[in-house]
Design a protein around this motif. Structure first.
Motif, PDB file in Angstrom:
ATOM      1  N   LYS A 179       0.838  -1.198   0.000  1.00 36.16           N
ATOM      2  CA  LYS A 179       0.000   0.000   0.000  1.00 36.16           C
ATOM      3  C   LYS A 179       0.871   1.246   0.000  1.00 36.16           C
ATOM      4  O   LYS A 179       2.057   1.183   0.318  1.00 36.16           O
ATOM      5  CB  LYS A 179      -0.885  -0.007   1.244  1.00 36.16           C
ATOM      6  CG  LYS A 179      -1.916  -1.096   1.200  1.00 36.16           C
ATOM      7  CD  LYS A 179      -3.008  -0.898   2.232  1.00 36.16           C
ATOM      8  CE  LYS A 179      -3.942  -2.095   2.182  1.00 36.16           C
ATOM      9  NZ  LYS A 179      -4.458  -2.430   3.498  1.00 36.16           N
ATOM     10  N   PRO A 180       0.293   2.365  -0.349  1.00 35.12           N
ATOM     11  CA  PRO A 180       1.124   3.572  -0.431  1.00 35.12           C
ATOM     12  C   PRO A 180       1.858   3.897   0.865  1.00 35.12           C
ATOM     13  O   PRO A 180       3.008   4.345   0.829  1.00 35.12           O
ATOM     14  CB  PRO A 180       0.109   4.669  -0.765  1.00 35.12           C
ATOM     15  CG  PRO A 180      -1.018   3.964  -1.418  1.00 35.12           C
ATOM     16  CD  PRO A 180      -1.072   2.613  -0.813  1.00 35.12           C
ATOM     17  N   GLU A 181       1.191   3.661   1.983  1.00 35.03           N
ATOM     18  CA  GLU A 181       1.868   4.025   3.235  1.00 35.03           C
ATOM     19  C   GLU A 181       3.122   3.190   3.447  1.00 35.03           C
ATOM     20  O   GLU A 181       4.133   3.695   3.939  1.00 35.03           O
ATOM     21  CB  GLU A 181       0.917   3.878   4.427  1.00 35.03           C
ATOM     22  CG  GLU A 181       0.150   2.590   4.459  1.00 35.03           C
ATOM     23  CD  GLU A 181      -1.248   2.761   3.875  1.00 35.03           C
ATOM     24  OE1 GLU A 181      -1.421   3.660   3.043  1.00 35.03           O
ATOM     25  OE2 GLU A 181      -2.130   1.990   4.253  1.00 35.03           O
ATOM     26  N   HIS A 182       3.050   1.898   3.057  1.00 34.03           N
ATOM     27  CA  HIS A 182       4.253   1.074   3.177  1.00 34.03           C
ATOM     28  C   HIS A 182       5.364   1.631   2.306  1.00 34.03           C
ATOM     29  O   HIS A 182       6.540   1.681   2.705  1.00 34.03           O
ATOM     30  CB  HIS A 182       3.958  -0.371   2.751  1.00 34.03           C
ATOM     31  CG  HIS A 182       2.769  -0.964   3.431  1.00 34.03           C
ATOM     32  ND1 HIS A 182       1.903  -1.839   2.800  1.00 34.03           N
ATOM     33  CD2 HIS A 182       2.289  -0.816   4.682  1.00 34.03           C
ATOM     34  CE1 HIS A 182       0.955  -2.198   3.636  1.00 34.03           C
ATOM     35  NE2 HIS A 182       1.154  -1.590   4.784  1.00 34.03           N
ATOM     36  N   THR A 183       4.970   2.036   1.125  1.00 36.08           N
ATOM     37  CA  THR A 183       5.970   2.532   0.181  1.00 36.08           C
ATOM     38  C   THR A 183       6.593   3.823   0.683  1.00 36.08           C
ATOM     39  O   THR A 183       7.800   4.040   0.525  1.00 36.08           O
ATOM     40  CB  THR A 183       5.320   2.770  -1.186  1.00 36.08           C
ATOM     41  OG1 THR A 183       4.380   1.737  -1.458  1.00 36.08           O
ATOM     42  CG2 THR A 183       6.359   2.799  -2.275  1.00 36.08           C
ATOM     43  N   ILE A 184       5.769   4.676   1.245  1.00 38.25           N
ATOM     44  CA  ILE A 184       6.310   5.972   1.691  1.00 38.25           C
ATOM     45  C   ILE A 184       7.322   5.753   2.796  1.00 38.25           C
ATOM     46  O   ILE A 184       8.418   6.336   2.785  1.00 38.25           O
ATOM     47  CB  ILE A 184       5.151   6.878   2.167  1.00 38.25           C
ATOM     48  CG1 ILE A 184       4.275   7.283   0.982  1.00 38.25           C
ATOM     49  CG2 ILE A 184       5.680   8.102   2.872  1.00 38.25           C
ATOM     50  CD1 ILE A 184       3.049   8.023   1.377  1.00 38.25           C
ATOM     51  N   ALA A 185       6.960   4.914   3.738  1.00 38.45           N
ATOM     52  CA  ALA A 185       7.898   4.655   4.831  1.00 38.45           C
ATOM     53  C   ALA A 185       9.191   4.052   4.306  1.00 38.45           C
ATOM     54  O   ALA A 185      10.287   4.420   4.742  1.00 38.45           O
ATOM     55  CB  ALA A 185       7.244   3.720   5.847  1.00 38.45           C
ATOM     56  N   ALA A 186       9.039   3.137   3.353  1.00 38.44           N
ATOM     57  CA  ALA A 186      10.243   2.520   2.783  1.00 38.44           C
ATOM     58  C   ALA A 186      11.084   3.551   2.053  1.00 38.44           C
ATOM     59  O   ALA A 186      12.322   3.537   2.142  1.00 38.44           O
ATOM     60  CB  ALA A 186       9.824   1.403   1.822  1.00 38.44           C
ATOM     61  N   ALA A 187      10.413   4.446   1.355  1.00 37.88           N
ATOM     62  CA  ALA A 187      11.146   5.434   0.560  1.00 37.88           C
ATOM     63  C   ALA A 187      12.008   6.315   1.447  1.00 37.88           C
ATOM     64  O   ALA A 187      13.141   6.646   1.092  1.00 37.88           O
ATOM     65  CB  ALA A 187      10.167   6.282  -0.236  1.00 37.88           C
ATOM     66  N   LYS A 188      11.449   6.685   2.556  1.00 39.07           N
ATOM     67  CA  LYS A 188      12.234   7.550   3.447  1.00 39.07           C
ATOM     68  C   LYS A 188      13.544   6.890   3.821  1.00 39.07           C
ATOM     69  O   LYS A 188      14.617   7.511   3.809  1.00 39.07           O
ATOM     70  CB  LYS A 188      11.424   7.839   4.714  1.00 39.07           C
ATOM     71  CG  LYS A 188      10.301   8.825   4.507  1.00 39.07           C
ATOM     72  CD  LYS A 188       9.650   9.182   5.819  1.00 39.07           C
ATOM     73  CE  LYS A 188       8.418  10.024   5.561  1.00 39.07           C
ATOM     74  NZ  LYS A 188       7.551  10.109   6.739  1.00 39.07           N
ATOM     75  N   VAL A 189      13.460   5.625   4.167  1.00 35.68           N
ATOM     76  CA  VAL A 189      14.667   4.925   4.606  1.00 35.68           C
ATOM     77  C   VAL A 189      15.654   4.757   3.460  1.00 35.68           C
ATOM     78  O   VAL A 189      16.847   5.059   3.590  1.00 35.68           O
ATOM     79  CB  VAL A 189      14.270   3.543   5.177  1.00 35.68           C
ATOM     80  CG1 VAL A 189      15.495   2.722   5.489  1.00 35.68           C
ATOM     81  CG2 VAL A 189      13.408   3.708   6.419  1.00 35.68           C
ATOM     82  N   ILE A 190      15.138   4.292   2.343  1.00 36.22           N
ATOM     83  CA  ILE A 190      16.045   3.911   1.259  1.00 36.22           C
ATOM     84  C   ILE A 190      16.650   5.140   0.589  1.00 36.22           C
ATOM     85  O   ILE A 190      17.809   5.121   0.169  1.00 36.22           O
ATOM     86  CB  ILE A 190      15.298   3.031   0.236  1.00 36.22           C
ATOM     87  CG1 ILE A 190      14.737   1.786   0.918  1.00 36.22           C
ATOM     88  CG2 ILE A 190      16.219   2.625  -0.900  1.00 36.22           C
ATOM     89  CD1 ILE A 190      15.769   0.870   1.503  1.00 36.22           C
ATOM     90  N   LEU A 191      15.872   6.193   0.478  1.00 36.65           N
ATOM     91  CA  LEU A 191      16.441   7.410  -0.121  1.00 36.65           C
ATOM     92  C   LEU A 191      17.576   7.923   0.738  1.00 36.65           C
ATOM     93  O   LEU A 191      18.588   8.424   0.231  1.00 36.65           O
ATOM     94  CB  LEU A 191      15.356   8.474  -0.275  1.00 36.65           C
ATOM     95  CG  LEU A 191      14.519   8.363  -1.560  1.00 36.65           C
ATOM     96  CD1 LEU A 191      13.339   9.309  -1.514  1.00 36.65           C
ATOM     97  CD2 LEU A 191      15.369   8.675  -2.778  1.00 36.65           C
ATOM     98  N   LYS A 192      17.406   7.800   2.007  1.00 38.88           N
ATOM     99  CA  LYS A 192      18.481   8.242   2.893  1.00 38.88           C
ATOM    100  C   LYS A 192      19.708   7.360   2.714  1.00 38.88           C
ATOM    101  O   LYS A 192      20.846   7.839   2.697  1.00 38.88           O
ATOM    102  CB  LYS A 192      17.985   8.180   4.332  1.00 38.88           C
ATOM    103  CG  LYS A 192      18.945   8.756   5.312  1.00 38.88           C
ATOM    104  CD  LYS A 192      18.221   9.202   6.569  1.00 38.88           C
ATOM    105  CE  LYS A 192      19.217   9.946   7.447  1.00 38.88           C
ATOM    106  NZ  LYS A 192      18.696  10.164   8.782  1.00 38.88           N
ATOM    107  N   LYS A 193      19.468   6.091   2.575  1.00 30.92           N
ATOM    108  CA  LYS A 193      20.584   5.164   2.398  1.00 30.92           C
ATOM    109  C   LYS A 193      21.290   5.392   1.084  1.00 30.92           C
ATOM    110  O   LYS A 193      22.489   5.089   0.949  1.00 30.92           O
ATOM    111  CB  LYS A 193      20.024   3.729   2.403  1.00 30.92           C
ATOM    112  CG  LYS A 193      20.515   2.847   3.508  1.00 30.92           C
ATOM    113  CD  LYS A 193      20.078   1.426   3.220  1.00 30.92           C
ATOM    114  CE  LYS A 193      20.259   0.565   4.435  1.00 30.92           C
ATOM    115  NZ  LYS A 193      19.810  -0.810   4.183  1.00 30.92           N
ATOM    116  N   SER A 194      20.557   5.856   0.103  1.00 30.43           N
ATOM    117  CA  SER A 194      21.123   5.971  -1.241  1.00 30.43           C
ATOM    118  C   SER A 194      21.832   7.291  -1.475  1.00 30.43           C
ATOM    119  O   SER A 194      22.190   7.602  -2.599  1.00 30.43           O
ATOM    120  CB  SER A 194      20.014   5.801  -2.287  1.00 30.43           C
ATOM    121  OG  SER A 194      19.393   4.552  -2.142  1.00 30.43           O
TER     122      SER A 194
END
Lengths: 76, 639
Positions: free
Chosen positions: A59-74
């Motif tokens: 769901k979008p909320e899962h994706t948003i939370a994931a994006a925050k983490v991964i964008l920071k990692k990247s």
């Protein structure tokens, strides 16, 4: 199977952000590779989030939370 | 007991209990008893069953079912077929069943004969009429009564089954009307039903296609301008936009044309002023450009343009100036609407216009109006000073906005309704809104008209003498398209700014404008194509993401992934720039990208780059990236 890598589009995108920057011969392929791995990580993280929420659908909320983490990692 | 034994015996032989029950003599007797009331079925049938003997509830059901079974279409058909004389499955069969004059006289004559005899005489008429294949068109639907009559004719032959047939017929009549269809199909044999080929109305079809095309065009235009200004949002924001999007076929092309025509003077004017006037006020110009941008991106821009043109025509009537082009007229009006009075007028009209629905748009137009009015002021002074042609269609447009907002819902509907008769229709509409404008115009205009006409004359001369083609276009309505789109393109990529006080923010905004105005025109000037921002294809993103995630994903989640991808590319482009700069280069090399991946944690000591390349990229690209040694002293890729 997968389609061809959008090399031209990649170059245009980078040109859009950094017009003065040039790209060497096959660098866009490596950029695409990094993009694939980014999506891979994002997918894994989103899937984990969905599982934690006991949801079988991403769901979008899962994706948003994931994006925050991964964008920071990247970040370089 | 005997019955039961018999039952058991039959059961052994029968495959199913149902069949066993049916085949039992006791059951058969019951069935025969209850034939006359088979039509009544459930209630009376059960009653009769009770009468018959020990009627357990269990027995009820099989009997009832058997009764029902007898009444099934399948069984009835079987009986009918058995009763019917054997005939070939050719179309000739229809001869027998049809209520044709030919068929009728024959069966009655043969009624008395036996079944066997009947068959032969039946066949004879068939043979006689072999040549005529009955067209099903003649007999499209066989009524049940007809069929019954035909069936009845044959019933007397089979005395044994007469009652059954009658009951069958009755049940046919009562319950299964649709049984007729398969039966008639069977009788008709292999004839097909007549096909109704509807003639396609080509004219209507083409009209529909045109409508679609134009709608798509209009929507694309609308969408494109929006996306460029609003960074990709293509949602319909207001009712006005919805109305605009769904306008009639004939409205849209005119809309497109008038858009071009209307925007051209403004944009061309801005360009001229930019080129000519060295003393051009950067703030005001920028403000004007902003206003143009905002106008371009507002939903009501079409109606604005309409109203602009209308105002132009209105003022034509008002001022009695007929020779000048709309551009010039716009100048005039703007020159008229000079100082604070018009601004106040505008604000008044704005306030009047500010409804809750269009509040945001009203504010928007207010800002643009203010900007435009101030532009008008500054431009007028500049024109008076330098004799520069200042075409005030923007401010006029601002005025139009103000007035338009008053009547925006009506105006839009009217615009949609009457594309051809603009001036008369909207003139009446514009009247209430135009009044304040006219007042302003007339109040301040008298004195200035003389000077302004002088200015305009000079401007006209200048226009003719001007070097740039675009300025020549200004004087002509017709060929405004190129400069209009050139300028439109110039403003599209720019973000739409709507500062609360345009005066203050006007000054810092100018500097980027002229820089950007130049490179953009060439991309969109040639073709009136929408300049799409380069993005990775969303379908590719969907494909890759769903492949990696392996579980279903909602559509909204994909949107988020796309946004993340955009941000990711932004991030890495700045990273790569930093790395290459650090290395003293201006080009990004493979080493830079490898360094990026290392910093991201993708490439480690345990996971070299080549392994990742092998895993994730297709073969053709792998070959490009990883040198492989082939025989003959050849290495791919060749270094």
């Amino acid at each position: 199977g997968r389609r061809t890598v959008p090399r031209g589009t990649l170059r245009k995108i980078i040109k859009k952000h950094k017009p003065h920057l040039r790209l060497a011969a096959n660098t866009d392929l490596l950029v695409h590779l990094s993009f694939l791995l980014f999506l891979h990580r994002l997918a894994e993280e989103a899937r984990t989030n969905a599982f934690e929420n006991k949801s079988k659908i991403i769901k979008p909320e899962h994706t948003i939370a994931a994006a925050k983490v991964i964008l920071k990692k990247s970040r370089g | 007991m005997d019955g039961r034994v018999g039952l058991r015996a039959s059961r052994r032989a029968a495959p199913t209990p149902r069949v066993a029950v049916r085949s039992s003599p006791r059951h058969r007797a019951r069935v025969r008893e209850q034939e006359p009331v088979v039509s009544a079925m459930s209630g009376s049938g059960l009653g009769k069953e009770n009468k018959a003997g020990s009627s357990t509830p269990l027995r009820h059901r099989p009997n009832a079912f058997s009764e029902l079974d007898n009444a099934t279409p399948r069984v009835m058909l079987r009986k009918i077929i058995q009763n019917q004389p054997q005939v070939s499955p050719l179309a000739l069969q229809t001869v027998q069943l049809e209520e044709t004059e030919d068929a009728r006289p024959e069966p009655p004559s043969q009624r008395t004969s036996s079944t066997v005899e009947l068959q032969l005489p039946d066949l004879v008429p068939e043979d006689a009429s072999v040549t005529t294949f009955r067209m099903t068109r003649k007999r499209k639907k066989l009524s049940i009564s007809e069929f019954e009559r035909a069936a009845d004719k044959r019933l007397p032959q089979n005395q044994a089954h007469s009652t059954l047939d009658s009951t069958l017929v009755r049940s046919l009549r009562m319950s299964v009307g649709s049984v007729m269809a398969p039966d008639t199909v069977e009788k008709r044999g292999l004839l097909r039903r007549p096909q109704n080929h509807k003639a396609i109305d080509i004219a209507a079809f083409e009209g529909g296609v045109e409508q679609n095309m134009l709608q798509i065009k209009a929507q694309d235009y609308l969408v494109d301008l929006q996306t460029s200004s609003m960074t990709g949002t293509t949602t319909i924001r207001t009712d006005a936009e919805v109305v605009l999007n769904n306008t009639e076929l004939f409205v849209e092309p005119q809309l497109g044309e008038q858009n071009l025509l209307a925007v051209e003077p403004q944009l061309s004017d801005s360009k001229t002023s930019a080129q000519r006037s060295n003393t051009s006020y950067p703030a005001h110009e920028k403000a004007r450009l902003e206003g143009l941008v905002s106008r371009v991106s507002t939903d009501e821009r079409r109606t604005l343009r309409f109203s602009e043109k209308d105002l132009i025509t209105d003022h034509e009537h008002v001022d009695g100036i007929t020779q000048k082009t709309p551009a010039k007229q716009g100048e005039e009006e703007q020159d008229h609407s000079q100082q604070n009075d018009p601004m106040e007028q505008f604000s008044e009209s704005e306030e009047m216009a500010g409804t809750t629905e269009h509040h945001a748009d009203a504010e928007y137009s207010e800002h643009s109006e203010k900007k435009l009015s101030r532009k008008a002021v500054s431009q007028l002074t500049a024109a008076q000073d330098a004799g520069v042609e200042m075409e005030m269609t923007p401010s006029e447009g601002g005025v139009a906005e103000g007035t338009e907002h008053q009547d925006s819902p009506k105006a839009e509907l009217q615009m949609a309704g009457s594309p051809g008769g603009h001036s008369p229709a909207s003139y009446s509409l514009e009247k209430p809104g135009a009044k304040p404008l006219k007042e302003a115009v007339e109040q301040t205009g008298e004195i200035e008209r003389g000077t302004i006409t002088g200015v305009l004359d000079a401007a006209e001369e200048e226009a003719t003498d001007d070097e740039s083609d675009k300025e020549d276009h200004e004087s002509e309505e017709i060929s405004m398209k190129t400069p209009m789109f050139v300028h439109a393109a110039a403003y599209r990529p720019q973000p739409v700014l709507s500062p609360p006080h345009p005066v203050k923010s006007a000054s810092p905004e100018l500097p980027p404008q002229p820089v950007r105005a130049k490179p953009v025109p060439k991309s969109s000037g040639a073709a009136q194509r929408k300049t799409r921002e380069p993005e990775i294809a969303s379908s590719l993103i969907k494909q890759i993401f769903s492949h990696y995630v392996k579980t279903p994903v909602t559509r909204d989640a994909y949107k988020i992934v796309e946004k993340c991808s955009e941000r990711y590319f932004k991030q890495i482009s700045s990273d790569l720039e930093a790395y290459s700069q650090h290395a003293g280069r201006k080009t990004v090399e493979m080493a830079d990208v490898e360094l990026l991946m290392r910093r991201q944690g993708l490439v480690t000591d345990k996971m070299p780059l080549h392994v990742l390349v092998e895993r994730h990229l297709p073969l053709e690209y792998r070959k490009l990236l990883i040198p492989i040694a082939v025989s003959g002293n050849k290495v791919i890729p060749c270094k």
